[in-house]
Design an enzyme around this catalytic site. Structure first.
Site: not given
Length: 1495
Positions: A164-165, A169, A213, A216-217, A439, A441
């Site tokens: 994330s970040g 996206t 992020n 973040s998605s 990804g 985590e």
């Protein structure tokens, strides 16, 4: 070569470090087998690395600096973790490059800063390029996928993953934007815009701010972009995975809920949202848990406007948008519904709660039912149904579960509506899928969401490993190299641990079936069943967690909440109540509300496993492309690199595993040409002289590397083991260092010898002077010194005397010269005054003569006018008498007719005679040709006589000068006689006076005779001189006319031939006319026999017309045609015209002249309809005739320009008539103003010009980059470097044609000769050449900006050499004044920037001063991308780049990185007066225009 041999002095290695992970050290002493210590030198001091002699584990070697900063990590000779980390750091921090290849993976580091590398110009630059030709970029991956889809007809996938970040996206968005730009849709729905428009909506409802992020998605997304058979976008479809529903009801500190909630809250005061009764986001429980409700730099109100616009663009109506906002507002109000505890295990919702009322009003549900079933639960027993109250915490959980399910239902509904909007009519031929998924985590507390995410990454890693080995095997088979199995990490045991029977997911689903099942009981089952698995561990200090050994790292999962999240349960009563809602009545995409039957329930884990299996099936059926996004630091600082965070992510995303697999095989791969060019310095003279370069490379390698297992020879490439390229670089560097030492040795020896010889010479001279002084002191006495001084005094006086004598002589001569000069000037001035006086007298008599001549001329004109008037009066009287006689006497008229017939017969006879005469003229023309040749010979003889005539002229001039001298002598003698006579004394004054008069009379007579003689000689000489000058001018004119006569002779021959044919036709017409007249005479005679009277008037008129037609023709430069022949004219002269015709080659602009002559005839007839029809037909025909053919476009550009010039020249406007001849001025258009048609024709010419430029650009563009950048035009200066995996990309075809700078020059020469052949105006040719030179500069500079391997000193030398070739071409074609070289200034300054020294402050100032044509962005980009080719070159330091940036702050310039290669200079069509006489133009028979008649 053994690895231990590489651990030599001055080589560098990597040693582990806690802070920087790895740090560099230099080897101080050579390491030998059996040594226990490796001596190293760190930056902070020496260091001893302990080695076990039995099993030596030496630190990894560092790559040579020449290999650092490569575009592809697989190009590194030593492939290991520190090399990857260092290469990424150099590219990211020093070169400011965020993309790097690692085999088939694109590694993207988030810069946390907007970069100018995503514009449309960049997209077009990457479009059509092979992978590896340009710098790494997300556009290069997208182009590779698009190209493979079009070539292999196979679906493609782009898998974007990362933390994330990390920028997943954004990367996915840019990939979809690339497809939207390069493949426009075939219909008017603009589906590519809709595909891009779906991103703001999905980001609003699926993205949120997290601690890592700001955008973040919180869900996985797989977007399939569909293409038709022409590979244009026709639609898209989106699939989502594992939406984080828990975020709707809970956010951690410093995090936010989904963006859409804050967007609608920011517009609470808007009239459109008044009915939602919203307030600020900090007033709602579901949006204020994280604390901060805003994001720096984000305007939620503006983002909502964009979201609503994209809703409208996708065709989602206002009613649907209103329902969406109602549901979102209802969720916020539901979160504020207060649930109170009213006793033991009981809870209550106050009926007067305002948020409850708003929720029920917005969704249209019953408030009583909601209150009841939030605080109660129905239990169905065998015999009865029991309603049981629930405590407050369970009621709150029920409320939150309802909110989560409503939001999930809304999310799925919006995704379904987006998919519906993205589906357009048409059959899908292929698709490219873009997977934006989380990804690997690992957090301090990992729960069910992290478990599912890591499970998905395990499946993707397995698919990635299989794909990597498949590509490796294909490469080896292609090169005919034996395939050996490589041991790699297989994560199948971890996948089996999770999804196999009695695995973690099975045990979790089984535990969820039990009503009393708990997280602890499920965890105990895991301990019991999975303890034997090596991938599963039980934590030592915790009984509420378990550990899984993933491919990236060990992860400890907390079991709390696993069962609840897997069940995702909601009370059936609340579900029934929501079904009665008037707003949420859409069928969900997936059943988020569970039925009561337990057997039909599906868990979240089971659904995720099913959707993941479907995703893997889709990916396995496609060709995958991988993008790994890396987060360089946690503080979101631009271009800051945290090695510990980066290495953690590299391990997690499979990059290091790829490196490890590559290192076990043959990672370094060079083509034979690259190897030969790079390492030719290691070859002996015998090896270099071989013509077979492939065999030469084999011989060299076998000599240098004795272990044949360290390399393999393929069909087109050489494969090297890890470290072998570094060894070859070391040998190359040693050879260069040895050569440098030899050169230095000889240079220093020469310098020292030179210094020694100079010192020796100086010492000898000093010795001579010292010895001389000593000798003088020994031999010289006081008397000798006195004598010496005396001699000096004598010499001084003597020299002064001599100089005074010389000065006096020179002064006397100067005065004499001045006296004579002044006298000569005075005499010359006197002569000029006399000549001017005589000229005035001559002018007086000449003007009188001219006045008398004008008077006589006027008198003659008046007499002629009177005579002509009287003749006309007499003719009128005669005609009146003739008419009277004709009326009274029919017999006389018959005789007149007979006489007229006789006259016609005589005319026929005369025409036949003229035909014979014309034939004789043809013969005489041939004879004239021969006579002309003889005249040429005589002219050459006359030219030879010119020097003799000049000598005669000089002789006459000398005679004249002699006569003048004689006259002067005689006048002096006369003066002497006069003086003698005056001296004689006489007694009588009268006698003296008479004597004086007589003497004067004699002298006067004598001088008059001499003056007459001299004047006659003078006139004779002047006449001879004038005759000679006239004869000389005549000879010159004959020489100038000779060529004109030769050229006109051919035209006259063709004209006479055409006239002869015309006379033949005229004779036939006369024969037919005579027969017709004879019949008319006979009929007239017969009619007159019966009755007397006058003949029919129409007969007389016709006879007069026929008689008039027999007169000779005087053409007016017009062509007559009938209205119905207009389509034939356009078809023959425009549409079906063959450019290879003889007539067209002789006069390339002949069609323009023919069309204009037809226009003139329509104007002459004053027929407006015919003129407009012809002009429209011409313009329409030229538009239809547009072809993508260079010859055709050049031809019609020339003719359109000529037709435009003719319309201007013959328009009658003064500005266009300045250079016209009197006849051309007489031929101007008389009746119509064609300025509007000129404008239309000018626009048409501009269109043809742009299409002409486009055709040339299409031809020239493929040769520019190979010719200007890739081809080594300077022999012996190679700029080749090792290439990586991407240079063997699947997008490469077989060996294509090699282009050089000569190819570019050949194309330019063809273009120039074509334009000259078609007589294109020189002004237009110059504009075309300037445009083409700009294209060369723009494409070359853009490639330099996008190719780091092109930014080197040697490449700068190559570019400057190629620019000099272009400049020489301009000089050869005499196009120096085109200003084309100005368009190459940015490229020339770029080449200079690559070559100049870049280290000091003065260098920075010089760069700012010299690079005036480059923008600041371009200068900084070149400095950051500068790559040394050899170790002898230095990299550009970051401090120097910052210095240049500081100096560029006040520098004005474009912020664009790329030049617009499609930019067109404004074209102007220069007006040029035509010298072609229209009345002399002949229409060739080859054009098939026999229906045109010359007027």
């Amino acid at each position: 070569m053994a690895v231990l041999e590489l651990y030599t002095k001055y080589n560098r290695v990597w040693i582990s470090d806690e802070e920087h992970v790895w740090k560099s050290a230099e080897i101080v002493k050579d390491f030998h087998s059996g040594d226990k210590v490796l001596e190293l030198l760190l930056e902070d001091g020496s260091y001893c690395y302990t080695v076990d002699p039995s099993k030596p584990q030496l630190p990894p070697l560092r790559n040579p600096d020449i290999l650092v900063g490569e575009n592809d990590l697989t190009a590194l000779s030593y492939l290991h973790e520190p090399a990857v980390l260092h290469n990424l750091k150099v590219r990211f921090v020093e070169s400011r490059i965020i993309y790097t290849y690692c085999g088939i993976i694109l590694v993207a580091l988030n810069p946390y800063k907007q970069l100018p590398i995503y514009g449309d110009a960049i997209i077009h630059a990457y479009s059509g390029q092979n992978m590896g030709d340009m710098d790494p970029h997300i556009f290069a991956v997208a182009e590779e996928a698009y190209k493979q889809m079009a070539r292999n007809h196979k679906n493609q996938s782009i898998i974007v993953s990362g933390e994330s970040g990390a920028g997943k996206t954004v990367s996915a968005r840019y990939a979809m934007r690339y497809f939207a730009v390069v493949s426009k849709s075939a219909n008017k729905t603009r589906v590519e815009d809709k595909v891009l428009a779906s991103n703001p909506i999905t980001e609003a409802i699926g993205n949120a701010k997290t601690t890592r992020n700001d955008n973040s998605s919180r869900f996985g997304k797989y977007t399939e972009i569909s293409f038709d058979r022409k590979y244009r976008i026709i639609g898209a479809n989106m699939r989502t995975y594992l939406l984080e529903k828990s975020r709707v009801v809970f956010q951690a500190e410093n995090e936010r809920n989904y963006h859409i909630f804050y967007q609608i809250c920011s517009c609470a005061d808007s009239p459109a949202f008044k009915n939602l009764r919203l307030r600020n986001a900090d007033k709602f429980n579901y949006t204020c848990m994280g604390g901060d409700i805003t994001i720096e730099g984000v305007n939620d109100k503006k983002d909502l406007e964009e979201t609503r616009q994209t809703f409208s663009l996708l065709g989602l109506k206002e009613d649907f948008q209103s329902d969406v906002f109602k549901v979102l507002a209802a969720i916020l109000h539901l979160g504020n519904v207060e649930i109170k505890n009213i006793g033991d295990d009981k809870s209550l919702v106050p009926p007067s709660d305002p948020h409850l009322a708003v929720f029920c009003e917005l969704l249209g549900v019953s408030a009583e039912g909601l209150v009841r079933w939030l605080c109660h639960r129905r239990i169905v027993l065998v015999a009865e149904t029991v309603v049981k109250p629930v405590p407050k915490d369970r009621a709150v959980n029920a409320r939150d579960a309802l909110a989560k399910h409503i939001y999930a239902h809304l999310f799925d509904c919006i995704i379904n509506r987006i998919n519906t909007a993205l589906q357009v009519p048409g059959k899908q031929h292929a698709f490219i899928g873009v997977l934006d998924i989380y990804g690997f985590e690992t957090f301090d507390i990992n729960s069910f969401e992290q478990f599912c995410i890591n499970y998905a990454n395990e499946k993707l890693q397995q698919q990635f490993n299989l794909h990597v080995f498949k590509l490796e095997q294909e490469e080896y088979m292609k090169e005919d190299i034996p395939w050996t199995l490589i041991d790699f990490y297989d994560n199948q045991p971890v996948i089996d641990l999770i999804e196999a029977k009695m695995g973690i997911l099975d045990l979790l689903d089984e535990e969820c079936l039990f009503p009393q099942g708990t997280d602890q009981s499920w965890l105990q089952k895991l301990y019991n069943y999975l303890q034997a698995s090596p991938m599963f561990e039980k934590p030592r200090l915790s009984n509420e967690a378990f550990v899984i050994q993933h491919f990236a790292d060990k992860v400890e999962y907390q079991c709390r909440g696993f069962l609840e999240k897997n069940r995702d349960a909601l009370y059936e009563e609340l579900v029934d109540m929501m079904r009665s809602s008037k707003v949420i009545k859409m069928k969900p995409a997936r059943p988020s509300v569970k039925p009561a039957n337990k057997n039909l329930r599906t868990s979240v884990g089971d659904k995720f496993r099913s959707s993941l299996s479907l995703l893997m099936e889709t990916l396995n059926a496609t060709t995958p492309h991988y993008v790994r996004c890396i987060k360089p630091n946690d503080e979101k600082l631009p271009f800051e690199y945290d090695s510990r965070r980066v290495v953690q992510q590299l391990r997690a995303c499979g990059v290091l595993e790829t490196i490890r697999i590559s290192a076990q095989s043959y990672p370094s791969r060079w083509t034979y040409i690259e190897f030969y060019s790079r390492y030719s310095i290691l070859m002996s003279h015998m090896e270099a002289d071989l013509n077979d370069k492939k065999q030469t490379c084999k011989n060299v390698l076998q000599r240098l590397i004795h272990d044949s297992n360290q390399y393999k020879f393929g069909r087109t490439k050489i494969f090297f083991r890890a470290g072998q390229v570094a060894y070859l670089e070391k040998l190359r560097l040693d050879r260069l260092r040895g050569a440098c030492e030899t050169i230095q040795k000889h240079a220093r020896g020469w310098s020292q010898r030179r210094k020694y010889l100079a010192l020796r010479k100086a010492a000898i001279i000093l010795q001579q002077y010292v010895r001389g002084k000593r000798t003088i002191r020994k031999t010289v006495t006081a008397a000798t010194l006195k004598q010496g001084w005396a001699a000096l005094v004598i010499q001084r006086h003597w020299r002064g005397y001599r100089l005074r004598q010389v000065y006096q002589v020179v002064r006397l001569a100067t005065i004499t010269i001045q006296a004579f000069t002044r006298g000569w000037i005075a005499r010359k001035r006197y002569k000029k005054m006399i000549e001017e006086h005589k000229a005035l007298v001559i002018q007086k008599y000449a003007r009188a003569w001219l006045a008398r001549r004008r008077f006589q001329t006027m008198r003659r004109l008046v007499l002629n006018v009177q005579l002509s008037y009287r003749v006309q009066q007499l003719r009128k009287k005669i005609e009146e008498q003739v008419t009277v006689i004709a009326e009274n006497n029919i017999e006389i008229q018959r005789q007149d007719h007979e006489a007229e017939v006789a006259t016609l017969k005589e005319e026929i006879k005369r025409l036949k005679e003229e035909r014979v005469i014309l034939q004789r003229k043809l013969e005489e023309g041939a004879q004239a040709n021969s006579d002309l040749q003889e005249q040429v010979i005589q002219l050459t003889k006359h030219v030879k006589l010119i020097p003799e005539l000049r000598r005669d002229l000089n002789n006459l001039q000398n005679q004249r000068n002699n006569m003048e001298r004689k006259m002067k002598q005689q006048s002096e003698q006369a003066r002497g006689v006069y003086r003698i006579l005056c001296k004689k004394k006489t007694n009588s004054f009268v006698d003296g006076h008479i004597w004086f008069i007589l003497i004067l009379d004699v002298f006067f007579r004598y001088f008059e005779e001499k003056a007459e003689e001299l004047e006659g000689e003078k006139r004779e000489l002047q006449g001879r001189v004038e005759e000679l000058e006239e004869e000389n001018d005549h000879l010159k004119r004959q020489q100038l006319m000779e060529n004109e006569v030769k050229s006109k002779l051919r035209e006259e021959t063709s004209r006479l031939t055409a006239e002869n044919m015309d006379f033949d036709e005229l004779l036939d017409q006369k024969d037919r006319l005579i027969k017709k007249l004879q019949t008319q005479v006979k009929s007239l005679e017969t009619s007159q026999r019966g009755s007397t009277g006058a003949p029919a008037p129409h007969v007389n008129k016709e006879i007069e017309q026929k008689t008039a037609s027999t007169l000779p023709k005087d053409y007016l430069g017009m062509l007559e045609y009938k209205r119905e022949d207009e389509p034939r004219l356009i078809e023959n002269i425009i549409l079906d015209l063959k450019l290879k015709g003889v007539a067209v080659n002789m006069i390339p602009t002949l069609p323009a002249y023919i069309l204009f002559m037809c226009i003139r005839h329509a104007d002459y007839l004053n027929d407006e309809a015919k003129l407009k029809s012809l002009m429209n037909a011409i313009i329409g025909g030229v538009k239809k005739s547009h072809q993508k053919d260079l010859e055709f476009l050049s031809f019609w550009l020339s003719n359109t320009h000529q037709l435009l010039n003719c319309l201007k020249q013959y328009s009658g406007e003064e500005e266009f008539l300045k250079q016209s001849t009197p006849r051309q001025k007489k031929n101007c258009l008389q009746n119509f103003d064609l300025s509007e048609h000129r404008q239309i024709l000018s626009d048409l010419a501009i269109q043809i010009y742009h299409r002409f430029i486009s055709v040339m650009q299409k031809t020239l563009t493929p040769t520019i980059v190979p010719g200007m950048l890739e081809h080594e035009s300077l022999q012996g200066i190679s700029s080749m470097k090792p290439t990586g995996f991407r240079k063997r990309s699947n997008s490469f075809y077989e060996e294509s044609e090699t282009y050089t700078i000569s190819s570019i020059l050949q194309h330019l020469t063809v273009f120039h000769s074509t334009m000259n052949h078609h007589s294109l105006d020189q002004g237009l040719i110059k504009q075309v050449i300037k445009q083409l030179f700009y294209l060369v500069a723009a494409i070359t500079l853009n490639n330099i900006m996008l190719r780091k391997d092109m930014c080197s000193c040697r490449k700068g030398m190559q570019i400057r050499c190629n620019i000099s070739y272009l400049e020489e071409w301009l000089k050869e074609k005499e196009l120096q004044n085109v200003n084309a070289m100005d368009t190459l200034k940015p490229l020339a300054q770029t080449a200079w920037l690559l070559q100049v020294n870049k280290s000091t402050d003065d260098d920075a100032k010089e760069i700012i001063e010299k690079c005036s044509e480059l923008s600041p962005v371009q200068i900084v980009k070149i400095l950051n991308s500068y790559t040394p080719i050899d170790d002898f070159e230095k990299r550009v330091t970051s401090s120097f780049v910052r210095k240049v940036q500081s100096l560029l702050q006040d520098h004005e310039g474009s912020a664009q990185l790329m030049l617009d290669a499609d930019y067109r200079f404004q074209v102007t069509f220069p007006f040029c007066t035509s010298t072609q006489a229209l009345e002399l133009l002949q229409v060739p028979n080859s054009l098939h225009l026999d229906f045109l008649n010359r007027i």
